[in-house]
Scaffold this active site. Sequence first.
Site: not given
Ligand code: ADP
Ligand code: MG
Length: 198
Positions: A14, A119, A125, A136, A156, A159
């Site tokens: 990212k 992962r 996340t 992360r 974070n 992705h």
């Molecule tokens: P991941 O990237 O771990 O698969 P998600 O698919 O649930 O997580 O969410 C996508 C991205 O959105 C996260 O990596 C993070 O950057 C952001 N994100 C998720 N939930 C929140 C939240 N409640 N507030 C702010 N940013 C969030």
């Molecule tokens: Mg996701």
Amino acid sequence: MAHYKDERTLVIIKPDAIQRTLIGEIIGRYERIGLKLVTMKMFVPTAEMIEQHYTLDPQWRRVTGEKTIKGYMDKGLKPPSTDPLEITRILLEKLKEYMTAGPVIAMIWQGAHAVKIVRKLTGGTEPLTSDVGTIRGDYVLDSYQMSDSDGRAIRNLVHASGSVKEAEDEIKHWFTKKEIIDHKLISEQITYDIEFGC
Ligand code: ADP
Ligand code: MG
């Protein structure tokens, strides 16, 4: 049936990771476990591509909203909304701002259990609760509370696809067939060949 070693996953470095000059650290983590970097490219994504990316899975809005609510409840805190879809409606807009703020690097990684392994190395996340030893958990600090109160997406760094199905859809979304380079690595013989012929 395809062999375990043929599983592929999508990773996007990212914009915050690129600004923090962490590209080498991140790629190194996936490389050293024995995964193969199939292909990669650097570009600035459009908001449209980001919205499509996050909504390829029709469940994403609900699941991510619910995960956020749980993240607050686990800490004894009140979530910004009790409606998961309201949370992700706002989040999607913030994600578009975050993910189009600068260049990203999209990559395809391949190897046995690639989706789960990536992962595991990437971590959960929310950096506040991501395990130590993960990308992360080791390289960034952020939380639901801080990002929500500042009105932005969680930063974070990476992705990573959440399931094999998600990986297949995301790879098709970001890469054309021509961009995928089917190449072999010598190290794959050591990792996967049945006869260990040194
Ligand atoms: P991941 O990237 O771990 O698969 P998600 O698919 O649930 O997580 O969410 C996508 C991205 O959105 C996260 O990596 C993070 O950057 C952001 N994100 C998720 N939930 C929140 C939240 N409640 N507030 C702010 N940013 C969030
Ligand atoms: Mg996701």
